[in-house]
Design an enzyme around this catalytic site. Structure first.
Site, PDB file in Angstrom:
ATOM      1  N   ALA A 131      19.213   2.525  14.606  1.00  0.00           N
ATOM      2  CA  ALA A 131      17.697   1.931  13.983  1.00  0.00           C
ATOM      3  C   ALA A 131      17.997   3.028  13.077  1.00  0.00           C
ATOM      4  O   ALA A 131      19.332   3.878  12.695  1.00  0.00           O
ATOM      5  CB  ALA A 131      16.627   2.774  14.361  1.00  0.00           C
ATOM      6  N   LYS A 132      17.587   3.322  11.888  1.00  0.00           N
ATOM      7  CA  LYS A 132      18.008   4.503  10.805  1.00  0.00           C
ATOM      8  C   LYS A 132      16.512   4.664  10.122  1.00  0.00           C
ATOM      9  O   LYS A 132      15.384   3.624   9.958  1.00  0.00           O
ATOM     10  CB  LYS A 132      19.391   3.952   9.894  1.00  0.00           C
TER      11      LYS A 132
END
Ligand code: GLU
Length: 434
Positions: free
Chosen positions: A123-124
């Protein structure tokens, strides 16, 4: 990218591809995936699944400024994949943040976690903001509002943020507090990279830099260059670059040049990094370091050195400068510092490029250790953290060399193939629901 034909849907010619940058980390990330899929011979449906983020959230963040005015910022959280565990990845505060950049960085996190065999997807997060222009109180309000907006999709079993460019352990403390207040009890495992006083791990703050240096020393050895007396240039003097430069000098490497966003300095005999850190603490930049020569930042990338460590942002090695790179080895401290076009040029020049998803994985490895420690409420010694980090980094490095040799791939191709295969295996073993 523009094409010189009227039919803009036509694929670019190979020669066009070889010299042109996409100017998009997402296009480059997708190209890396496509090449791994071709090597692995996966079907189009599986390719599409791995190419698409599982979940994306874009939020407005109304901020009351210190002068009473209201400004509305935009933030994102992209969860690329959950097949191997909860999503994991940093939160970036930068004016350059946009959804496509966050998508690329989220995909790279999936591959990084799979390659290092930590039990996470990728994720980011990002907020389009220049944190240097905001007070500490304003940054706290931004962080808390963003956390509250993305609250339904994060959690120790869902998605665990960590620091990235423009954020730090204080940002993580605010996120943890906001999440904990909403939960009604303290949840240390919702973020990593926390202050040690709040359940952070010893060694987390230096982990990315330490990992970069473990890999840099292994790469020098692989190329038959003794570390003692080898020369290095480090681009970026922030969370990754500063300690990487320090640890390199401690290993006997001569760090002849470093840069930050304000300038670059050079000394042929090697810079004293501890003194330079004190200079940066006093002045805010490496520029003007007494006894060293100020050089243009761009020049650092093309110095005649054994080792180049780009430890700043994406796309700094591109079609316009890659052919002038003289380093024998590049160890990617940043995420995505080399464009796809530059990668091909560097390969032709026989530069050994150690990809980001291995080279800078020390951060997420110790994030994993922090999450494990938080979940068990039992904390390890610094020696234990450092030893486990080194072991994991070097194990992955040796595995990567084996895969690259066996499949006749570059290190980046081998890394992506290994990671994609692990994620695809997890996906296929779980099966598709319904
Ligand atoms: N932001 C770091 C990275 O790009 C660390 C992520 C994490 O620890 O979750 O790898």
């Amino acid at each position: 990218m523009t094409t010189d034909t009227a039919d803009t849907s036509a694929p670019p010619t190979p020669s066009h591809q070889a010299v042109t940058d996409s100017n998009s980390p997402l296009v480059d990330a997708q190209a890396q995936l496509a090449s791994a899929i071709a090597t692995l011979g996966y079907e189009p449906g599986l390719h599409q699944l791995l190419a698409s983020p599982r979940r994306e959230m874009t939020v407005s963040i109304p901020l009351r400024r210190d002068d009473g005015s209201v400004e509305v910022l935009t933030g994102h959280r992209v969860q690329h994949n959950f097949s191997r565990g909860p999503a994991k990845g940093g939160l970036r505060y930068s004016p350059a943040v946009d959804l496509d950049e966050v998508r690329a960085l989220a995909m790279w996190m999936t591959w990084k976690c799979a390659l290092l065999d930590v039990p996470y997807g990728g994720a980011k997060g990002g907020i389009t903001i220049d944190p240097r222009n905001y007070s500490r109180g304003e940054l706290q309000r931004v962080t808390r509002r963003y956390t509250s907006e993305i609250l339904p999709i994060i959690g120790p079993d869902k998605d665990i943020p960590a620091p990235d460019i423009g954020t730090d352990e204080q940002t993580m403390a605010w996120m943890m507090d906001t999440y904990s207040v909403a939960s009604g009890y303290t949840v240390p495992g919702v973020v990593t990279g926390k202050p040690v006083s709040l359940g952070g791990s010893l060694g987390r703050a230096q982990a990315t830099s330490a990992g970069v240096v473990h890999i840099a020393l292994a790469a020098l050895e692989h190329r038959g260059i003794p570390a003692a007396g080898a020369t290095a240039a480090v681009q970026g003097f922030g969370k990754v670059g500063a300690d990487a430069a320090l640890f390199l000098t401690e290993a006997g490497v001569r760090v002849v040049s470093v840069s930050d966003q304000y300038g670059a300095v050079h000394h042929p005999e090697g810079l004293n990094i501890r003194t330079l850190q004190a200079h940066v603490a006093a002045t805010g930049s490496v520029a003007g370091f007494p006894g060293a020569q100020d050089i243009p930042g761009e020049e650092l990338l093309t110095l005649e050195v054994d080792l180049l460590v780009p430890a700043a942002v994406e796309g700094v090695l591109h079609a316009g400068n890659a052919h002038r790179v003289q380093a024998k080895i590049i160890v990617e401290g940043a995420n995505g510092p080399t464009t796809a076009a530059a990668d091909r040029i560097l390969q032709d020049q026989d530069v050994l490029v150690v990809p980001d998803i291995l080279a800078n994985a020390g951060g997420v490895i110790v994030s994993y250790f922090e999450w494990v420690q938080s979940n068990q409420a039992y904390w390890w010694s610094r020696t234990e953290v450092d030893a486990r980090l080194e072991h994991r980094m070097l194990q992955a490095w040796h595995h990567l060399l084996d895969v690259a040799a066996a499949r006749e791939l570059t290190l980046r191709e081998a890394a992506t193939v290994t990671a994609v295969e692990r994620v695809a295996d997890a996906h296929r073993t779980r099966g598709l629901y319904p």
